[in-house]
Design a protein around this motif. Structure first.
Motif, PDB file in Angstrom:
ATOM      1  N   ALA A  95       4.364   0.906  -4.774  1.00 57.50           N
ATOM      2  CA  ALA A  95       3.231   0.188  -4.192  1.00 57.50           C
ATOM      3  C   ALA A  95       2.766  -0.883  -5.167  1.00 57.50           C
ATOM      4  N   LYS A 116       0.835  -1.198   0.000  1.00 56.16           N
ATOM      5  CA  LYS A 116       0.000   0.000   0.000  1.00 56.16           C
ATOM      6  C   LYS A 116       0.874   1.254   0.000  1.00 56.16           C
ATOM      7  N   LYS A 117       0.400   2.292  -0.649  1.00 55.34           N
ATOM      8  CA  LYS A 117       1.119   3.564  -0.729  1.00 55.34           C
ATOM      9  C   LYS A 117       1.092   4.254   0.629  1.00 55.34           C
TER      10      LYS A 117
END
Length: 556
Positions: A103, A95-96
């Motif tokens: 990501a 996840k960013k």
């Protein structure tokens, strides 16, 4: 010079070691030097562990903490290890969470596009290969070889997964991945310390090993057991450490080169048997794989806390040898030396390793194994008329036969004995001669001990003094300190008892660098050489010494 540090982090059971091992092999096939080390919690599942891989075009074989690339397999791993990322480093995660990162939803993509989350690890490897600018074709070659026995479909599916991770990482790398590692013609062999030690023992003529499992020594008997046909070492898992060491003594008495391996608590149980080997003058090699103590301590971490314990192990006075190899290349030399000198002087030899040294993967080049070979010192029974097992000689070494080798009677006793091996109470004659005979071997042995290694001594005001597995970190630490205009050199010991005849250079300040709390080497050197210690750099948090740690903690 290329110098890239990758940290792969995740919980136990997520495949951190699998990812690391395949990446190490891929880097080596690419022609680069690789150094890898692991830190993991003492649990089978859960927790957060890391596998650090350092890539360079020349061997460094020392750890770094700061990461150019952190690959986190879960959120907990990201939270724990994100502080290690360098200012210009990148994070690869699902996840960013920050600006400089890639990501990739590994779990979701593996399930949706590849049909099974089992391909997460192969995708991760592909992403890391892309991030450092290596060639996908080389990775495909490694994966094909790895999965060949599982059939064409397994190979094909893993190549697709690797390609997917590679493509996604290349897209995410734009503007933030400066690395490019084209394939080189050079060749380095990656080898773990425990693999080097097991192989070296076999080359040294070891034919029997008994041990009871205790981290971090367990992998030694495991490797020898798995490769019994190739290496020719018979192994036995004993019921405890007392049985293991006494089995090794028995095998040696019967004529086979033998060893055992353990860690601190297990070594404590072996101490009485070390005295038995000293009294019966039976060759014995013990691998003491150090970890933080006391008691159970930190079973999966590293330390150098057993130096003085090893030197002083055993009741009574008798000669012993204590060695501490520095890296994989040195392991081959020291293990050969351990078996040869144990045989020559009929003494116990303790080889100090640690979790860091055994579990790390080193890059080696041009180890000439043909120059490493056993030298045997058993006596020719046909040249003896009246055999006396404990014959008094000038250097204390008596003729040694094993039972059944010839018609001569071979006797031994843990009580004080005469030259034939029979119990004696002749206090004014035989007892004194036997005590002096055994200690004469100490004087002869001391003459064979190699001096410590010196590096950059000339022109240095301050000298870092270390032992064992700290060598490469100290050498790199010297380079960093010289960048700070601090003139510093190194003296490094790998043969620790008896200490060699050695004169410390005058007009220098000596700093002790050790992976323990109390600077045990410093205490030993003060006692034996009378040197003054200007300062100490100790690390005792279960992690290995690094050049950066030495630089930060040097305040001279």
């Amino acid at each position: 010079m290329e110098d890239i540090n990758i940290v792969i982090a995740g919980s136990a059971g997520e495949g951190v070691q699998t990812v690391g091992d395949v990446l190490v092999e891929t880097i080596a096939v690419h022609g680069y030097s690789v150094f890898a080390w692991q830190e993991f919690e003492s649990r089978i599942r859960g927790g957060q562990n890391s596998y650090s891989i350092r890539i360079s075009d020349k061997p460094v074989n020392a750890p770094r903490m700061k990461a150019d690339i952190l690959l986190a397999l879960n959120e907990g791993a990201c939270n724990k290890y994100e502080p290690l990322i360098k200012q210009d480093g990148i994070l690869i995660a699902q996840k960013k969470t920050r600006e400089r990162m890639i990501a990739i939803a590994f779990s979701e993509i593996a399930q949706r596009e590849l049909g099974n989350r089992i391909y997460i690890n192969t995708m991760v490897i592909g992403a890391l290969v892309a991030a450092v600018g290596m060639e996908l074709e080389v990775l495909n070659h490694v994966l094909t070889r790895k999965f060949a026995k599982k059939g064409d479909k397994v190979v094909s599916d893993n190549l697709v997964a690797a390609g997917k991770g590679y493509t996604l990482a290349r897209e995410g790398c734009r503007g933030i991945c400066p690395w490019l590692l084209p394939k080189l013609d050079t060749h380095y062999t990656p080898i773990a310390g425990k693999e080097a030690l097991s192989t070296a023992a076999a080359l040294a003529g070891c034919r029997f090993m008994a041990a009871y499992p205790m981290s971090p020594s367990t992998d030694i008997i495991t490797i020898l057991s798995q490769n019994e046909k190739e290496l020719g070492v018979f192994t036995e898992q004993a019921e405890d450490e007392i049985a293991a060491v006494n089995m090794a003594i028995g095998a040696s008495f019967a004529g086979a080169r033998a060893m055992t391996a353990t860690s601190g608590g297990g070594f404590a149980l072996m101490v009485e048997a070390i005295s038995l080997a000293g009294m019966t003058e039976t060759p014995l090699v013990i691998i003491l794989a150090q970890r933080p103590g006391p008691a159970t301590g930190l079973p999966t971490r590293t330390a150098q806390g057993d130096l003085l314990f090893a030197i002083n192990a055993g009741h009574g006075e008798f000669p012993k040898l204590v060695l501490a190899p520095a890296d994989a290349d040195d392991i081959f030399k020291k293990i050969m030396r351990a078996f040869n000198l144990a045989d020559k002087y009929q003494i116990p030899v303790i080889v100090l390793t640690d979790q860091f040294l055994l579990d790390s993967i080193f890059s080696v080049q041009d180890i000439n194994l043909s120059q490493l070979g056993p030298t045997y010192y058993l006596t020719d029974p046909f040249k003896i008329q009246d055999y006396k097992r404990y014959l008094v000689t000038d250097n204390g070494v008596s003729p040694r036969l094993y039972p059944g080798q010839a018609t001569h009677l071979v006797t031994a006793d843990s009580d004080e004995h005469d030259s034939h091996g029979h119990i004696t109470e002749d206090l004014s004659g035989t007892v004194i001669r036997m005590v002096e005979k055994r200690l004469a071997k100490y004087r002869a042995l001391k003459g064979e001990i190699n001096p410590p290694e010196e590096a950059d001594i000339e022109g240095a005001d301050k000298i870092l003094v270390g032992w064992g597995s700290s060598r490469n970190a100290i050498l790199e630490g010297i380079e960093l300190l010289r960048e700070d205009d601090i003139r510093v050199g190194m003296i490094h010991f790998t043969e620790l008892w008896p200490l060699p005849e050695y004169r410390f250079p005058e007009s220098k300040q000596y700093w002790i660098v050790e992976n323990n709390t109390t600077a045990q080497l410093g205490r030993l050197l003060r006692s034996e050489y009378g040197i003054t210690i200007a300062g100490v750099i100790n690390r005792y948090d279960g992690l290995p010494l690094t050049a950066g740690y030495i630089r930060r903690n040097f305040n001279g």
